[in-house]
Design a protein around this motif. Sequence first.
Motif, PDB file in Angstrom:
ATOM      1  N   LEU A  28       5.031   9.005  16.904  1.00 51.36           N
ATOM      2  CA  LEU A  28       3.719   9.027  16.316  1.00 51.36           C
ATOM      3  C   LEU A  28       3.560   8.177  14.937  1.00 51.36           C
ATOM      4  CD1 LEU A  28       1.140  10.845  16.024  1.00 51.36           C
ATOM      5  CD2 LEU A  28       2.492  12.547  14.842  1.00 51.36           C
ATOM      6  N   HIS A  31       2.708   4.824  15.540  1.00 51.23           N
ATOM      7  CA  HIS A  31       1.349   4.548  15.696  1.00 51.23           C
ATOM      8  C   HIS A  31       0.332   4.721  14.596  1.00 51.23           C
ATOM      9  CE1 HIS A  31      -1.740   5.692  19.067  1.00 51.23           C
ATOM     10  NE2 HIS A  31      -2.603   5.377  17.785  1.00 51.23           N
ATOM     11  N   SER A  35      -2.051   1.821  13.305  1.00 51.61           N
ATOM     12  CA  SER A  35      -3.450   2.277  13.138  1.00 51.61           C
ATOM     13  C   SER A  35      -4.246   2.448  11.829  1.00 51.61           C
ATOM     14  CB  SER A  35      -3.815   3.273  14.019  1.00 51.61           C
ATOM     15  OG  SER A  35      -3.285   4.456  13.612  1.00 51.61           O
ATOM     16  N   LEU A 114      -7.518  10.761  16.733  1.00 50.09           N
ATOM     17  CA  LEU A 114      -6.094  10.993  17.432  1.00 50.09           C
ATOM     18  C   LEU A 114      -5.556  12.254  17.035  1.00 50.09           C
ATOM     19  CD1 LEU A 114      -3.491   9.571  18.111  1.00 50.09           C
ATOM     20  CD2 LEU A 114      -2.869   8.992  15.514  1.00 50.09           C
ATOM     21  N   HIS A 132      -1.090  14.065  21.302  1.00 50.23           N
ATOM     22  CA  HIS A 132       0.096  13.918  20.821  1.00 50.23           C
ATOM     23  C   HIS A 132       0.690  15.491  20.633  1.00 50.23           C
ATOM     24  CE1 HIS A 132       0.683   9.502  20.504  1.00 50.23           C
ATOM     25  NE2 HIS A 132      -0.639   9.910  20.224  1.00 50.23           N
TER      26      HIS A 132
END
Length: 341
Positions: A28, A31, A35, A114, A132
């Motif tokens: 995570l 990511h 991002s 997200l 997630h």
Amino acid sequence: MSNMLNEARESAKVVAGQLADTARVEALAAHLAASSPAVALTVARGSSDHAASYFAGLTMSRLGVPVASLPMSVATLQQAPLKVKGQLALAFSQSGKSPDLVNTMAALREAGALTVAAVNMMPSPLSDACEHELPLYAGPELSVAATKSYIAMLSMSAQIVAFWQRDAALIAALRGLPDVLAQAGHLDWSPAVDALRGVERMIVIGRGLGLAIAQEAALKLKETSGIQAEAFSSAEVRHGPMELIDRDYPLVVFAPPGPEQAGLLQLAQDMRARGAAVLLAAPPGTPGVSGAVLPLAISAHPALDPIAAVLSFYVMAADLAVARGRNPDMPRHLNKVTETH
């Protein structure tokens, strides 16, 4: 011995279990680093919202990403067209069952956020609703009053930020956190039990990352001992709440190491000069502090010290509830899972 006390002292083992496998949180974090969300939203209630407050403080102070706690009715009852595409939305929950929490995260995911669930019960409707999931690994929690699951949320928050920031010092300090928690769970806070045994109202004070701990402490004092406790920042208490504080008024002041400590110690000194009954939680030997303190265990990084502080408080709170003739495992009028809409 209460479940609340036993479960609080299991926190060291819980955090050690989390740290044994950090693959999910590292993925995570990678990511998030790639991002680069401009803002983050947290979604939670009760103790979980206090954990979200800690996450917010850590994220803003270390990464510079603004974090806001989202009122769930904005997404559920008002169905607002939230512009969250590509932004982080993080939910904290012990049960993962509250309908408004689940529905809010589903709406945020549909809007392009997200979505991440930091949740203890797996699987759960909340984890299913999010892209997630970060299992907290706190295990079953029998006491209505959350303890080890809250500490698991704090630890998970610190892991997210540490790996997101790629902060080697904070990551290394996290590895040593279970040992610090083991120590924190056996510190002597019995003077607080004696001081608060007959109290009906009080204030709990923190600042910075410690404000989330003060908020949680005030909730637990309400929940398990029936004390009308309110939490304030040491800066905010100098405004309207100062009117409440006169001779013998009880205060708990959390003053762990960090940039906020000097101001917290000064407030404690000022309130004692006014005649207030101040219980100061600080590391033994803190410069400028005279007299007895409620001792705090110290970690290898000041960002983690509030986690150890709340564990020492939990042990005291469990004993205080018993001293006041209450069952800390079964607060009146409360259930373990609160299903709000």
